[in-house]
Motif scaffolding. Structure first.
Motif, short mmCIF file in Angstrom:
data_model
loop_
_atom_site.label_atom_id
_atom_site.label_comp_id
_atom_site.label_asym_id
_atom_site.label_seq_id
_atom_site.Cartn_x
_atom_site.Cartn_y
_atom_site.Cartn_z
N ILE A 1 21.81 27.99 21.80
CA ILE A 1 21.41 26.68 22.31
C ILE A 1 21.26 26.73 23.84
O ILE A 1 20.27 26.26 24.40
CB ILE A 1 22.43 25.59 21.90
N TYR A 2 22.23 27.31 24.52
CA TYR A 2 22.15 27.40 25.99
C TYR A 2 20.97 28.28 26.42
O TYR A 2 20.30 27.98 27.40
CB TYR A 2 23.46 27.91 26.59
N PHE A 3 20.73 29.34 25.69
CA PHE A 3 19.58 30.19 26.03
C PHE A 3 18.28 29.38 25.89
O PHE A 3 17.42 29.41 26.77
CB PHE A 3 19.50 31.44 25.13
N ALA A 4 18.14 28.66 24.77
CA ALA A 4 16.93 27.88 24.52
C ALA A 4 16.72 26.83 25.61
O ALA A 4 15.61 26.64 26.11
CB ALA A 4 16.99 27.24 23.14
N ARG A 5 17.79 26.15 25.99
CA ARG A 5 17.69 25.13 27.03
C ARG A 5 17.29 25.75 28.38
O ARG A 5 16.41 25.24 29.07
CB ARG A 5 19.02 24.39 27.19
N ASN A 6 17.94 26.84 28.75
CA ASN A 6 17.62 27.49 30.02
C ASN A 6 16.18 28.00 30.04
O ASN A 6 15.49 27.92 31.05
CB ASN A 6 18.61 28.61 30.31
N LYS B 1 13.29 26.75 32.61
CA LYS B 1 12.65 27.72 33.49
C LYS B 1 11.13 27.82 33.27
O LYS B 1 10.36 27.87 34.22
CB LYS B 1 13.28 29.11 33.29
N PHE B 2 10.71 27.82 31.99
CA PHE B 2 9.30 28.07 31.67
C PHE B 2 8.55 26.83 31.18
O PHE B 2 7.36 26.91 30.88
CB PHE B 2 9.19 29.18 30.64
N ASN B 3 9.26 25.72 31.03
CA ASN B 3 8.65 24.47 30.58
C ASN B 3 8.03 24.59 29.18
O ASN B 3 7.01 23.97 28.88
CB ASN B 3 7.62 23.97 31.58
N MET B 4 8.64 25.41 28.37
CA MET B 4 8.24 25.55 26.96
C MET B 4 9.45 26.04 26.17
O MET B 4 10.33 26.69 26.70
CB MET B 4 7.07 26.52 26.79
N SER B 5 9.48 25.66 24.91
CA SER B 5 10.57 26.12 24.04
C SER B 5 10.34 27.57 23.67
O SER B 5 9.20 27.99 23.47
CB SER B 5 10.62 25.26 22.78
N PRO B 6 11.42 28.34 23.57
CA PRO B 6 11.23 29.77 23.28
C PRO B 6 10.84 30.01 21.84
O PRO B 6 11.49 29.50 20.92
CB PRO B 6 12.60 30.37 23.58
N PRO B 7 9.78 30.78 21.61
CA PRO B 7 9.49 31.20 20.24
C PRO B 7 10.65 32.08 19.73
O PRO B 7 11.33 32.73 20.52
CB PRO B 7 8.21 32.03 20.38
N ILE B 8 10.86 32.07 18.44
CA ILE B 8 11.99 32.80 17.84
C ILE B 8 11.98 34.27 18.24
O ILE B 8 13.02 34.84 18.57
CB ILE B 8 12.00 32.64 16.30
N ARG B 9 10.85 34.89 18.25
CA ARG B 9 10.77 36.32 18.58
C ARG B 9 11.29 36.58 20.00
O ARG B 9 12.07 37.50 20.23
CB ARG B 9 9.33 36.80 18.44
N ILE C 1 14.75 38.69 21.12
CA ILE C 1 14.67 39.82 22.05
C ILE C 1 15.58 39.59 23.26
O ILE C 1 16.36 40.45 23.64
CB ILE C 1 13.21 40.06 22.51
N ALA C 2 15.49 38.40 23.85
CA ALA C 2 16.27 38.11 25.05
C ALA C 2 17.77 38.08 24.77
O ALA C 2 18.56 38.62 25.53
CB ALA C 2 15.81 36.78 25.64
N ILE C 3 18.16 37.46 23.67
CA ILE C 3 19.58 37.39 23.33
C ILE C 3 20.12 38.78 23.04
O ILE C 3 21.22 39.13 23.46
CB ILE C 3 19.83 36.42 22.16
N ASN C 4 19.35 39.60 22.36
CA ASN C 4 19.81 40.95 22.03
C ASN C 4 19.91 41.85 23.27
O ASN C 4 20.69 42.80 23.27
CB ASN C 4 18.91 41.58 20.97
N LYS C 5 19.16 41.56 24.31
CA LYS C 5 19.29 42.32 25.56
C LYS C 5 20.62 42.04 26.24
O LYS C 5 21.19 42.91 26.87
CB LYS C 5 18.14 41.97 26.52
N LYS C 6 21.11 40.80 26.10
CA LYS C 6 22.34 40.39 26.79
C LYS C 6 23.59 40.61 25.95
O LYS C 6 24.68 40.69 26.48
CB LYS C 6 22.25 38.91 27.16
N SER C 7 23.45 40.66 24.65
CA SER C 7 24.61 40.69 23.76
C SER C 7 24.82 42.06 23.16
O SER C 7 23.87 42.77 22.84
CB SER C 7 24.41 39.65 22.65
N GLN C 8 26.08 42.42 22.97
CA GLN C 8 26.39 43.68 22.30
C GLN C 8 26.25 43.53 20.79
O GLN C 8 25.92 44.48 20.09
CB GLN C 8 27.79 44.15 22.66
N LYS C 9 26.51 42.32 20.28
CA LYS C 9 26.32 42.06 18.85
C LYS C 9 24.90 41.60 18.63
O LYS C 9 24.50 40.52 19.05
CB LYS C 9 27.30 40.99 18.36
N LYS C 10 24.10 42.45 18.00
CA LYS C 10 22.69 42.16 17.81
C LYS C 10 22.50 41.13 16.70
O LYS C 10 23.25 41.11 15.73
CB LYS C 10 21.92 43.44 17.47
N ILE C 11 21.48 40.29 16.88
CA ILE C 11 21.14 39.33 15.84
C ILE C 11 19.68 39.53 15.44
O ILE C 11 18.89 40.09 16.19
CB ILE C 11 21.38 37.87 16.27
#
Length: 94
Positions: A33-38, A42-50, A54-64
Motif C-alpha cells: 500500500i505504501y509503495f503504491a501511494r508513493n 511521484k508519477f501521478n499514476m497508479s502502479p501497474p501490477i508488473r 518488480i520494484a517491491i522485489n528489488k527492495k525486499s529479500q522475500k520475493k513476491i
C-alpha cells in the motif's frame, strides 16, 4: 486530461477500506500500500501490477509474485490495492 485528486488518506481510512474488502492488514499489505501511494504521488499514476512487483522485489529479500498478491488481495489485487491506498485504479485494471 484531468487528473483525479488523491483521496484524503490516513492509516485509519486504509484499515476501514481493507476491512470492507475482507482484508486484515499486516506488514506485507502495508508495504504494498505504501509503495503504491508513493508511486502515485511521484508519477501521478497508479502502479501497474508488473511494475509494483518488480520494484517491491528489488527492495525486499522475500520475493513476491502475482500469486502472492492474490493471496493478500484475493478479490482483485489492482482494485483492492488502489482502494486501500486511496488512489485511482490503474488504467489497464480489469
Amino acid at each position: 486530461m484531468m487528473i483525479k485528486k488523491i483521496k484524503k488518506w490516513n492509516k485509519k481510512y486504509a484499515i476501514n477500506v481493507a476491512k470492507n474488502e475482507g482484508i486484515k492488514m499486516q506488514s506485507k499489505h502495508w508495504n504494498i500500500i505504501y509503495f503504491a501511494r508513493n508511486f502515485y504521488l511521484k508519477f501521478n499514476m497508479s502502479p501497474p501490477i508488473r511494475i509494483l512487483l518488480i520494484a517491491i522485489n528489488k527492495k525486499s529479500q522475500k520475493k513476491i509474485n502475482s500469486f502472492s498478491l492474490i493471496k493478500l488481495f484475493p478479490k482483485n489485487p489492482s482494485m483492492q490495492i488502489s482502494k486501500i491506498a486511496g488512489i485511482p485504479k490503474p488504467n489497464k485494471c480489469l
